[in-house]
Design an enzyme around this catalytic site. Sequence first.
Site, PDB file in Angstrom:
ATOM      1  N   LYS A   1       0.834  -1.221   0.000  1.00 15.59           N
ATOM      2  CA  LYS A   1       0.000   0.000   0.000  1.00 15.59           C
ATOM      3  C   LYS A   1       0.863   1.262   0.000  1.00 15.59           C
ATOM      4  O   LYS A   1       0.617   2.181  -0.771  1.00 15.59           O
ATOM      5  CB  LYS A   1      -0.926   0.031   1.234  1.00 15.59           C
ATOM      6  CG  LYS A   1      -1.949  -1.078   1.286  1.00 15.59           C
ATOM      7  CD  LYS A   1      -2.964  -0.859   2.405  1.00 15.59           C
ATOM      8  CE  LYS A   1      -2.367  -0.868   3.796  1.00 15.59           C
ATOM      9  NZ  LYS A   1      -1.845  -2.168   4.238  1.00 15.59           N
TER      10      LYS A   1
ATOM     11  N   ARG B   1      -9.570   0.767   9.033  1.00 12.78           N
ATOM     12  CA  ARG B   1      -9.044  -0.560   9.353  1.00 12.78           C
ATOM     13  C   ARG B   1     -10.150  -1.494   9.862  1.00 12.78           C
ATOM     14  O   ARG B   1      -9.897  -2.662  10.102  1.00 12.78           O
ATOM     15  CB  ARG B   1      -8.030  -0.460  10.492  1.00 12.78           C
ATOM     16  CG  ARG B   1      -6.579  -0.115  10.175  1.00 12.78           C
ATOM     17  CD  ARG B   1      -5.875  -1.066   9.275  1.00 12.78           C
ATOM     18  NE  ARG B   1      -4.545  -1.437   9.673  1.00 12.78           N
ATOM     19  CZ  ARG B   1      -3.449  -0.752   9.419  1.00 12.78           C
ATOM     20  NH1 ARG B   1      -3.498   0.385   8.799  1.00 12.78           N
ATOM     21  NH2 ARG B   1      -2.278  -1.228   9.790  1.00 12.78           N
TER      22      ARG B   1
ATOM     23  N   ARG C   1      11.479  -6.353   4.912  1.00  9.69           N
ATOM     24  CA  ARG C   1      11.270  -4.940   4.593  1.00  9.69           C
ATOM     25  C   ARG C   1      12.286  -4.056   5.323  1.00  9.69           C
ATOM     26  O   ARG C   1      12.579  -4.270   6.492  1.00  9.69           O
ATOM     27  CB  ARG C   1       9.854  -4.549   5.006  1.00  9.69           C
ATOM     28  CG  ARG C   1       9.470  -3.137   4.673  1.00  9.69           C
ATOM     29  CD  ARG C   1       7.991  -2.992   4.503  1.00  9.69           C
ATOM     30  NE  ARG C   1       7.252  -3.108   5.754  1.00  9.69           N
ATOM     31  CZ  ARG C   1       5.923  -2.959   5.824  1.00  9.69           C
ATOM     32  NH1 ARG C   1       5.227  -2.709   4.732  1.00  9.69           N
ATOM     33  NH2 ARG C   1       5.311  -3.076   6.967  1.00  9.69           N
TER      34      ARG C   1
ATOM     35  N   ARG D   1      11.321  -1.671  10.803  1.00  8.24           N
ATOM     36  CA  ARG D   1      10.239  -1.165  11.651  1.00  8.24           C
ATOM     37  C   ARG D   1      10.068  -2.066  12.863  1.00  8.24           C
ATOM     38  O   ARG D   1      10.182  -3.275  12.749  1.00  8.24           O
ATOM     39  CB  ARG D   1       8.935  -1.136  10.829  1.00  8.24           C
ATOM     40  CG  ARG D   1       8.568   0.235  10.331  1.00  8.24           C
ATOM     41  CD  ARG D   1       7.409   0.186   9.384  1.00  8.24           C
ATOM     42  NE  ARG D   1       6.196  -0.367   9.960  1.00  8.24           N
ATOM     43  CZ  ARG D   1       5.011  -0.405   9.325  1.00  8.24           C
ATOM     44  NH1 ARG D   1       4.910   0.067   8.101  1.00  8.24           N
ATOM     45  NH2 ARG D   1       3.950  -0.915   9.913  1.00  8.24           N
TER      46      ARG D   1
ATOM     47  N   ARG E   1      -0.506  -8.834  13.494  1.00  8.10           N
ATOM     48  CA  ARG E   1      -1.054  -7.869  12.534  1.00  8.10           C
ATOM     49  C   ARG E   1      -1.908  -8.571  11.481  1.00  8.10           C
ATOM     50  O   ARG E   1      -2.939  -8.061  11.060  1.00  8.10           O
ATOM     51  CB  ARG E   1       0.086  -7.087  11.860  1.00  8.10           C
ATOM     52  CG  ARG E   1       0.732  -6.090  12.819  1.00  8.10           C
ATOM     53  CD  ARG E   1       2.049  -5.580  12.303  1.00  8.10           C
ATOM     54  NE  ARG E   1       1.936  -4.764  11.110  1.00  8.10           N
ATOM     55  CZ  ARG E   1       2.967  -4.473  10.325  1.00  8.10           C
ATOM     56  NH1 ARG E   1       4.168  -4.915  10.605  1.00  8.10           N
ATOM     57  NH2 ARG E   1       2.784  -3.719   9.265  1.00  8.10           N
TER      58      ARG E   1
HETATM   59  P1  AMP Z   1       0.654   0.608   8.958  1.00  6.01           P
HETATM   60  O1  AMP Z   1       1.782   1.566   8.796  1.00  6.01           O
HETATM   61  O2  AMP Z   1      -0.557   0.989   8.167  1.00  6.01           O
HETATM   62  O3  AMP Z   1       1.070  -0.826   8.739  1.00  6.01           O
HETATM   63  O4  AMP Z   1       0.181   0.710  10.503  1.00  6.01           O
HETATM   64  C1  AMP Z   1       1.068   0.394  11.542  1.00  6.01           C
HETATM   65  C2  AMP Z   1       0.303   0.334  12.841  1.00  6.01           C
HETATM   66  O5  AMP Z   1      -0.281   1.618  13.120  1.00  6.01           O
HETATM   67  C3  AMP Z   1      -0.861  -0.638  12.904  1.00  6.01           C
HETATM   68  O6  AMP Z   1      -0.455  -1.966  13.173  1.00  6.01           O
HETATM   69  C4  AMP Z   1      -1.709  -0.026  14.011  1.00  6.01           C
HETATM   70  O7  AMP Z   1      -1.150  -0.306  15.298  1.00  6.01           O
HETATM   71  C5  AMP Z   1      -1.544   1.470  13.757  1.00  6.01           C
HETATM   72  N1  AMP Z   1      -2.574   1.951  12.824  1.00  6.01           N
HETATM   73  C6  AMP Z   1      -2.386   2.416  11.565  1.00  6.01           C
HETATM   74  N2  AMP Z   1      -3.535   2.776  11.003  1.00  6.01           N
HETATM   75  C7  AMP Z   1      -4.502   2.526  11.916  1.00  6.01           C
HETATM   76  C8  AMP Z   1      -5.918   2.656  11.928  1.00  6.01           C
HETATM   77  N3  AMP Z   1      -6.590   3.111  10.860  1.00  6.01           N
HETATM   78  N4  AMP Z   1      -6.585   2.306  13.067  1.00  6.01           N
HETATM   79  C9  AMP Z   1      -5.934   1.855  14.142  1.00  6.01           C
HETATM   80  N5  AMP Z   1      -4.607   1.674  14.199  1.00  6.01           N
HETATM   81  C10 AMP Z   1      -3.886   2.001  13.092  1.00  6.01           C
END
Ligand code: AMP
Length: 206
Positions: A13, A88, A122, A153, A164
């Site tokens: 994404k 999400r 990654r 990360r 996740r």
């Molecule tokens: P991402 O960078 O999109 O993989 O998000 C990393 C982490 O950020 C996720 O595993 C959640 O802990 C938090 N996070 C990101 N977007 C959301 C969301 N829309 N709602 C809740 N937690 C989020």
Amino acid sequence: MKLILLGAPGSGKGTQAAYISEKYDLPHISTGEIFRENIKEMTPLGVKVKAVMDTGNLCPDDLTVELVKERLSKPDCKNGYLLDGFPRNIYQASALDEIDAPDKVINLDIDLSKIEHRITGRRSCAKCNGSYHVDFIGNVNTCPNCGSELTIRKDDTVEVVKERLAVYEVQTAPLIDYYKAQGKLVNVDGDKSIKEVFDEIVKVLG
Ligand code: AMP
């Protein structure tokens, strides 16, 4: 154009969002990125979400919705947005429908059995936000784009990836049907090369 990029963790994404944002001149809004920035700066929000993010679980809905609502009210979102990592779950999706509903939802469809490999390989650049895979860049420590140090990360470890993925399957995957029912969903095969996936997205966006 108001767009959402949907997909499992590691589906690409962030990578596709960067290309789409540039081509269509849309603000790329990644909630994960906003949270990571806040953690880095140790803001009150960052302090609040750090522990939950480290486990791979979702940050509180109300807080996340509020954050997105505020971001979407900024002038650069006047002609649309590109959301990456939000919504999400169904709660967040219906909140977004109230705030500023999307026109189209692109679902990056990938083979879930490959996620662990995609994510644990990654490497991320904290400076330019570039994201790479060791399969393509090898075991280098510097960002191919800006030369800064590449890092892993904190939530890209095997244990956290499992959590996740479980969160994705229970909470996020139902959004596919949610947006299908609204006639907004477009499926794109995310297992192809970065360029092929992007070309397909451009084709569906017209
Ligand atoms: P991402 O960078 O999109 O993989 O998000 C990393 C982490 O950020 C996720 O595993 C959640 O802990 C938090 N996070 C990101 N977007 C959301 C969301 N829309 N709602 C809740 N937690 C989020």
